[in-house]
Design an enzyme around this catalytic site. Structure first.
Site, PDB file in Angstrom:
ATOM      1  N   GLU A 121     -31.950 -61.865 -53.360  1.00 17.70           N
ATOM      2  CA  GLU A 121     -31.949 -60.206 -52.801  1.00 17.70           C
ATOM      3  C   GLU A 121     -30.939 -60.468 -54.150  1.00 17.70           C
ATOM      4  O   GLU A 121     -29.983 -59.693 -53.429  1.00 17.70           O
ATOM      5  CB  GLU A 121     -31.031 -60.552 -51.098  1.00 17.70           C
ATOM      6  CG  GLU A 121     -32.255 -60.333 -51.001  1.00 17.70           C
ATOM      7  CD  GLU A 121     -33.173 -59.433 -50.627  1.00 17.70           C
ATOM      8  OE1 GLU A 121     -33.190 -58.872 -51.307  1.00 17.70           O
ATOM      9  OE2 GLU A 121     -34.154 -59.050 -49.192  1.00 17.70           O
ATOM     10  N   HIS A 144     -25.801 -59.722 -46.009  1.00 17.86           N
ATOM     11  CA  HIS A 144     -27.184 -59.599 -45.770  1.00 17.86           C
ATOM     12  C   HIS A 144     -27.307 -60.418 -44.574  1.00 17.86           C
ATOM     13  O   HIS A 144     -27.523 -61.562 -44.929  1.00 17.86           O
ATOM     14  CB  HIS A 144     -28.276 -59.179 -46.742  1.00 17.86           C
ATOM     15  CG  HIS A 144     -29.838 -59.678 -45.595  1.00 17.86           C
ATOM     16  ND1 HIS A 144     -29.814 -58.631 -45.534  1.00 17.86           N
ATOM     17  CD2 HIS A 144     -30.965 -60.650 -45.965  1.00 17.86           C
ATOM     18  CE1 HIS A 144     -31.837 -59.083 -44.908  1.00 17.86           C
ATOM     19  NE2 HIS A 144     -31.880 -60.318 -45.768  1.00 17.86           N
ATOM     20  N   HIS A 146     -30.389 -60.674 -40.665  1.00 16.47           N
ATOM     21  CA  HIS A 146     -31.446 -60.667 -39.539  1.00 16.47           C
ATOM     22  C   HIS A 146     -30.336 -60.250 -38.923  1.00 16.47           C
ATOM     23  O   HIS A 146     -30.734 -61.141 -37.626  1.00 16.47           O
ATOM     24  CB  HIS A 146     -32.203 -62.149 -40.041  1.00 16.47           C
ATOM     25  CG  HIS A 146     -33.141 -61.576 -41.349  1.00 16.47           C
ATOM     26  ND1 HIS A 146     -33.912 -62.932 -41.719  1.00 16.47           N
ATOM     27  CD2 HIS A 146     -33.086 -61.145 -42.089  1.00 16.47           C
ATOM     28  CE1 HIS A 146     -34.108 -62.670 -42.668  1.00 16.47           C
ATOM     29  NE2 HIS A 146     -33.309 -61.661 -43.372  1.00 16.47           N
ATOM     30  N   GLU A 174     -15.040 -47.417 -29.774  1.00 16.71           N
ATOM     31  CA  GLU A 174     -14.443 -47.936 -31.543  1.00 16.71           C
ATOM     32  C   GLU A 174     -15.197 -48.043 -32.059  1.00 16.71           C
ATOM     33  O   GLU A 174     -15.022 -48.133 -33.595  1.00 16.71           O
ATOM     34  CB  GLU A 174     -13.488 -49.183 -31.580  1.00 16.71           C
ATOM     35  CG  GLU A 174     -11.981 -49.003 -30.895  1.00 16.71           C
ATOM     36  CD  GLU A 174     -12.053 -50.044 -30.018  1.00 16.71           C
ATOM     37  OE1 GLU A 174     -11.390 -51.208 -30.543  1.00 16.71           O
ATOM     38  OE2 GLU A 174     -11.727 -49.536 -28.717  1.00 16.71           O
ATOM     39  N   HIS A 215     -36.230 -56.021 -40.809  1.00 16.06           N
ATOM     40  CA  HIS A 215     -35.274 -56.715 -41.523  1.00 16.06           C
ATOM     41  C   HIS A 215     -34.084 -57.001 -40.952  1.00 16.06           C
ATOM     42  O   HIS A 215     -33.862 -58.101 -41.060  1.00 16.06           O
ATOM     43  CB  HIS A 215     -35.653 -56.084 -42.616  1.00 16.06           C
ATOM     44  CG  HIS A 215     -35.445 -57.389 -44.230  1.00 16.06           C
ATOM     45  ND1 HIS A 215     -36.265 -57.684 -45.567  1.00 16.06           N
ATOM     46  CD2 HIS A 215     -34.850 -58.105 -43.823  1.00 16.06           C
ATOM     47  CE1 HIS A 215     -35.104 -58.162 -45.721  1.00 16.06           C
ATOM     48  NE2 HIS A 215     -34.531 -59.329 -44.710  1.00 16.06           N
TER      49      HIS A 215
HETATM   50  P1  13P Z   1     -32.587 -65.852 -49.682  1.00 17.83           P
HETATM   51  O1  13P Z   1     -33.453 -67.532 -48.777  1.00 17.83           O
HETATM   52  O2  13P Z   1     -33.800 -65.876 -51.193  1.00 17.83           O
HETATM   53  O3  13P Z   1     -31.744 -65.259 -50.485  1.00 17.83           O
HETATM   54  O4  13P Z   1     -33.312 -64.775 -48.893  1.00 17.83           O
HETATM   55  C1  13P Z   1     -33.670 -64.848 -47.718  1.00 17.83           C
HETATM   56  C2  13P Z   1     -33.468 -63.156 -46.845  1.00 17.83           C
HETATM   57  O5  13P Z   1     -33.188 -62.712 -45.973  1.00 17.83           O
HETATM   58  C3  13P Z   1     -34.742 -62.135 -47.912  1.00 17.83           C
HETATM   59  O6  13P Z   1     -33.957 -60.663 -47.716  1.00 17.83           O
HETATM   60 ZN    ZN Z   2     -33.576 -61.180 -45.496  1.00 18.80          ZN
END
Ligand code: 13P
Ligand code: ZN
Length: 281
Positions: A121, A144, A146, A174, A215
């Site tokens: 990313e 980022h 999950h 809040e 995602h």
């Molecule tokens: P990477 O292992 O390349 O950081 O990818 C993980 C991910 O969450 C892609 O969206």
């Molecule tokens: Zn991801």
């Protein structure tokens, strides 16, 4: 400021803060396998304090152009590396990279000791660090994760900024104070793609949070605490909404637009009126 030399890159406070955040994210359950990535735009004095440990590798194309980040340095997670392993062996799982003078190539200077490359990313991280730097020089962190509850909601709510922002604001009093600009929503796109980077950076012109449909979540902030806190708050609100939707078909009572306006007034923040629409259900 007196130049402080750290014996090891790992002794540097910004590296320790980075590693702590990867552990915190894993402990929350947001980083299965290699899921998620983190980057930090280093301060010039931090670069000088670790420079003696650099060993430059070859320049590689970034895939996007980030001229406003030319000659800057970043600490980031590696592609395919597991967040749960970062704290055990940072040098094998994270790296410091340098962006060249054109903003189109980068090279590894430290880390990835067993081989590897920066997160897939990277285009999203660098494009968004650039967007945010232009808005305010103090933005340094892009994260980022999950987050399961945020992702679950992308299967049942319309994929609109207005709906997601309003629903999350309603879940915890809040929330609107923590992310008063709201959240953006990016439809399903290929992970690591330029398209995802471009669409996310459009949202980041306006918001500090972007939800990636089916995602996870993408966030930007000034430091590790505030960026982690932003994701933590949004994911907590999403968790409550998931519980509410699981218990009953509708809400018996909720925080109303007028109450959000009163809250904004008391906290001296402005909430865009487009999120305070009248609901017909
Ligand atoms: P990477 O292992 O390349 O950081 O990818 C993980 C991910 O969450 C892609 O969206
Ligand atoms: Zn991801």
């Amino acid at each position: 400021m007196e130049k402080e030399q750290w014996n090891q890159v790992l002794d540097a406070p910004f590296v320790q803060g980075f590693v702590r955040m990867t552990k915190d994210g894993f402990d929350q359950g947001w980083h299965e396998r290699n899921g998620g990535n983190l980057s930090y735009r280093m301060k010039p004095e931090e670069v000088e304090c670790v420079r003696e440990h650099f060993a430059a590798q070859d320049w590689k194309s970034i895939g996007v152009s980030v001229p406003a980040l030319a000659n800057e340095y970043f600490l980031m997670t590696g592609s395919g590396k597991y967040f749960r392993n970062v704290v055990l062996d940072p040098e094998a799982n994270i790296c410091i990279i340098e962006v060249d003078g054109s903003g189109e190539a980068c090279r590894i200077l430290w880390g990835m000791k067993d081989g590897g490359r920066p997160t897939s990313e990277l285009p999203s991280h660098l494009m968004n660090l650039e967007v945010k730097k232009k808005i305010d020089e103090n933005y340094r962190v892009v994260y980022h994760a999950h987050t399961p509850n945020i992702t679950a909601l992308t299967f049942v709510l319309p994929l609109s900024d207005e709906v997601f922002t309003r629903e999350l604001w309603e879940m915890v009093t809040e929330c609107s104070v923590v992310f008063p600009a709201g959240v953006g929503v990016v439809p399903l796109m290929v992970p690591g793609s330029m398209e995802l980077a471009v669409e996310t950076s459009k949202r980041m012109q306006v918001y500090d949070l972007a939800i990636w449909a089916h995602h996870g979540i993408f966030a930007a902030g000034f430091d590790f605490d505030s960026t982690f806190g932003l994701v933590h708050t949004a994911e907590k609100a999403a968790e409550i909404l998931v519980k509410v939707l699981s218990m009953a078909p509708g809400k018996r009572q909720t925080i109303q637009p007028e109450e959000l306006r009163m809250l904004a007034n008391d906290f001296s923040i402005e909430l865009p009126e487009r999120f305070l629409y009248r609901k017909h259900w």
